[in-house]
Write a protein that holds these residues in place. Sequence first.
Motif, PDB file in Angstrom:
ATOM      1  N   SER A   2      14.911  33.314  40.449  1.00 50.22           N
ATOM      2  CA  SER A   2      15.710  34.326  39.569  1.00 50.22           C
ATOM      3  C   SER A   2      17.046  33.868  39.194  1.00 50.22           C
ATOM      4  N   LEU A   3      17.721  33.183  40.305  1.00 52.63           N
ATOM      5  CA  LEU A   3      18.848  32.575  39.622  1.00 52.63           C
ATOM      6  C   LEU A   3      18.863  31.432  38.580  1.00 52.63           C
ATOM      7  N   ALA A   4      17.916  30.517  39.066  1.00 54.36           N
ATOM      8  CA  ALA A   4      17.525  29.572  38.007  1.00 54.36           C
ATOM      9  C   ALA A   4      17.310  30.138  36.557  1.00 54.36           C
ATOM     10  N   LEU A   5      16.468  31.113  36.567  1.00 54.27           N
ATOM     11  CA  LEU A   5      16.013  31.526  35.272  1.00 54.27           C
ATOM     12  C   LEU A   5      17.427  32.399  34.534  1.00 54.27           C
ATOM     13  N   GLY A   6      18.028  33.205  35.420  1.00 52.28           N
ATOM     14  CA  GLY A   6      19.234  34.073  34.962  1.00 52.28           C
ATOM     15  C   GLY A   6      20.661  33.735  34.833  1.00 52.28           C
ATOM     16  N   LEU A   7      20.897  32.551  34.984  1.00 49.27           N
ATOM     17  CA  LEU A   7      22.041  32.161  34.997  1.00 49.27           C
ATOM     18  C   LEU A   7      22.676  31.726  33.599  1.00 49.27           C
ATOM     19  N   VAL A   8      21.650  30.985  32.786  1.00 51.58           N
ATOM     20  CA  VAL A   8      22.081  30.932  31.299  1.00 51.58           C
ATOM     21  C   VAL A   8      22.107  32.088  30.711  1.00 51.58           C
ATOM     22  N   PRO A   9      21.103  33.067  30.774  1.00 50.79           N
ATOM     23  CA  PRO A   9      21.369  34.465  30.109  1.00 50.79           C
ATOM     24  C   PRO A   9      22.699  35.100  30.617  1.00 50.79           C
ATOM     25  N   ALA A  10      23.021  34.867  31.749  1.00 45.87           N
ATOM     26  CA  ALA A  10      24.322  35.558  32.345  1.00 45.87           C
ATOM     27  C   ALA A  10      25.358  34.995  31.541  1.00 45.87           C
ATOM     28  N   ALA A  11      25.541  33.647  31.380  1.00 42.10           N
ATOM     29  CA  ALA A  11      26.638  33.019  30.727  1.00 42.10           C
ATOM     30  C   ALA A  11      26.727  33.794  29.266  1.00 42.10           C
ATOM     31  N   ILE A  12      25.499  33.622  28.532  1.00 38.63           N
ATOM     32  CA  ILE A  12      25.454  34.153  27.406  1.00 38.63           C
ATOM     33  C   ILE A  12      25.805  35.568  27.060  1.00 38.63           C
ATOM     34  N   LEU A  13      25.379  36.450  27.842  1.00 37.21           N
ATOM     35  CA  LEU A  13      25.680  37.855  28.039  1.00 37.21           C
ATOM     36  C   LEU A  13      27.262  37.971  28.412  1.00 37.21           C
ATOM     37  N   ALA A  14      27.591  37.323  29.319  1.00 36.60           N
ATOM     38  CA  ALA A  14      29.135  37.237  29.561  1.00 36.60           C
ATOM     39  C   ALA A  14      30.188  36.824  28.272  1.00 36.60           C
ATOM     40  N   ARG A  15      29.782  36.006  27.722  1.00 35.30           N
ATOM     41  CA  ARG A  15      30.549  35.491  26.230  1.00 35.30           C
ATOM     42  C   ARG A  15      30.275  36.441  25.444  1.00 35.30           C
ATOM     43  N   GLN A  16      29.052  37.066  25.000  1.00 39.16           N
ATOM     44  CA  GLN A  16      28.892  38.077  23.905  1.00 39.16           C
ATOM     45  C   GLN A  16      29.894  39.403  24.228  1.00 39.16           C
ATOM     46  N   ILE A  17      30.023  39.823  25.359  1.00 36.19           N
ATOM     47  CA  ILE A  17      30.375  41.012  25.861  1.00 36.19           C
ATOM     48  C   ILE A  17      31.981  40.728  25.665  1.00 36.19           C
ATOM     49  N   ARG A  18      32.593  39.658  26.109  1.00 35.17           N
ATOM     50  CA  ARG A  18      33.809  39.195  26.108  1.00 35.17           C
ATOM     51  C   ARG A  18      34.533  39.230  24.607  1.00 35.17           C
ATOM     52  N   SER A  19      33.720  38.713  23.761  1.00 28.70           N
ATOM     53  CA  SER A  19      34.083  38.459  22.291  1.00 28.70           C
ATOM     54  C   SER A  19      33.948  40.017  21.825  1.00 28.70           C
ATOM     55  N   LYS A  71      31.079  50.870  25.688  1.00 32.96           N
ATOM     56  CA  LYS A  71      29.798  51.158  25.198  1.00 32.96           C
ATOM     57  C   LYS A  71      29.711  50.765  23.643  1.00 32.96           C
ATOM     58  N   ASN A  72      30.789  50.396  22.868  1.00 32.27           N
ATOM     59  CA  ASN A  72      30.674  49.670  21.565  1.00 32.27           C
ATOM     60  C   ASN A  72      30.362  48.289  21.801  1.00 32.27           C
ATOM     61  N   ALA A  73      31.206  47.823  22.616  1.00 35.69           N
ATOM     62  CA  ALA A  73      31.066  46.299  22.836  1.00 35.69           C
ATOM     63  C   ALA A  73      29.597  45.779  23.535  1.00 35.69           C
ATOM     64  N   ALA A  74      28.952  46.795  23.900  1.00 31.81           N
ATOM     65  CA  ALA A  74      27.741  46.356  24.620  1.00 31.81           C
ATOM     66  C   ALA A  74      26.493  46.088  23.599  1.00 31.81           C
ATOM     67  N   ILE A  75      26.733  46.420  22.466  1.00 35.28           N
ATOM     68  CA  ILE A  75      25.483  46.084  21.608  1.00 35.28           C
ATOM     69  C   ILE A  75      25.242  44.709  21.162  1.00 35.28           C
ATOM     70  N   PRO A  76      26.331  43.924  20.979  1.00 33.14           N
ATOM     71  CA  PRO A  76      25.988  42.538  20.719  1.00 33.14           C
ATOM     72  C   PRO A  76      25.506  41.797  22.176  1.00 33.14           C
ATOM     73  N   GLY A  77      26.055  42.277  23.418  1.00 31.13           N
ATOM     74  CA  GLY A  77      25.527  41.883  24.563  1.00 31.13           C
ATOM     75  C   GLY A  77      23.820  42.261  24.644  1.00 31.13           C
ATOM     76  N   VAL A  78      23.578  43.381  24.357  1.00 27.01           N
ATOM     77  CA  VAL A  78      22.088  43.975  24.311  1.00 27.01           C
ATOM     78  C   VAL A  78      21.201  42.980  23.365  1.00 27.01           C
ATOM     79  N   THR A  79      22.005  42.600  22.278  1.00 24.43           N
ATOM     80  CA  THR A  79      21.210  41.791  21.231  1.00 24.43           C
ATOM     81  C   THR A  79      20.929  40.569  22.065  1.00 24.43           C
ATOM     82  N   ALA A  80      22.052  39.913  22.486  1.00 22.86           N
ATOM     83  CA  ALA A  80      21.805  38.445  23.240  1.00 22.86           C
ATOM     84  C   ALA A  80      20.916  38.505  24.269  1.00 22.86           C
ATOM     85  N   LEU A  81      20.892  39.581  25.231  1.00 26.30           N
ATOM     86  CA  LEU A  81      20.139  39.738  26.228  1.00 26.30           C
ATOM     87  C   LEU A  81      18.630  39.818  25.869  1.00 26.30           C
TER      88      LEU A  81
END
Length: 314
Positions: free
Chosen positions: A185-202, A233-243
Amino acid sequence: MGKLLWHRILATIPVLFLVSILAFSLVQLVPGDPAVTLAGDSPSDDQIAAIRTQLGLDQPLIQQFVSWLGSVFTGDFGVSLFTSQPVNEAIMQRLPATLSLVVGALVVAVLIGLPLGIIAGSQRGRWPDRIASLISSVSLAAPSYVIGLVLIIVFATKLDILPPSGYVPIEDGIGLWLQQLVLPSLALGLVPAAILARQIRSALIGVMAQDYTRTARAKGLPGRVVLLKHALKNAAIPGVTALGTQMAVVIGSTVLVEQIFGIQGLGDLAYNAALQRDIPVIQGVVLVCAVAVQFINLGVDVMYGWLNPKLRRA
């Protein structure tokens, strides 16, 4: 919300139809003739012709497609060319392992990516932001199979605290089931986690600069309340798309991860079927994965409606 959901469900029908055409076309795209493969060494022309007739490969393509699609609608994906096992039965045997992996990757992505994105977005330019960005960059730099090998070396071989391979069904014990799922799960989930983190940050940086968040801070609301109640809540929309997009990628990545961790899931089933040119199995796995991706997209649309009420009337 009901209208939005209904529209999205209708939109999936032509997509699934196109996917069914692609899955059926695998018979033509895969090199070699399944009849020749099944006939064994040095087959005669009569033997090959008999097998082609038995498989229906001597019929016109349109007739083959209509017959195959009709069987799929009744839940009959055919029979494996090599094991004679019904394809839907083989898929149902392997589905729990792959489903557990995908859900585990989703949990890893949310539990790691969301806090990293919030920390980085709310502490822009400070040391927490730099550390979170560094972690995201490192995770993005390595593909899932490389991460999996590193995790096996560190946690299974060196530290000997987690099993290196295998899968235990949840009915055999939740503890054992979770223990076996941690590393893949870590092997599969770390890359999506990184992309989600970047989207949420931006997105969070942009939202925190909006007038309504400034007004909320000017009214004396605590920074945590402004962040979690108004901005996130508003910043989560791009994160949901990326995820949602990454979960579709995760389904494809299970082929490699299941091979590395010795998990007999849909990815392993598809891999072996491809080696054997077992067309019915490949077609069945492709269709199941396509339906899974459509359900993920449907879930993303529901999340959109929850996060943005304006979309419920779209």
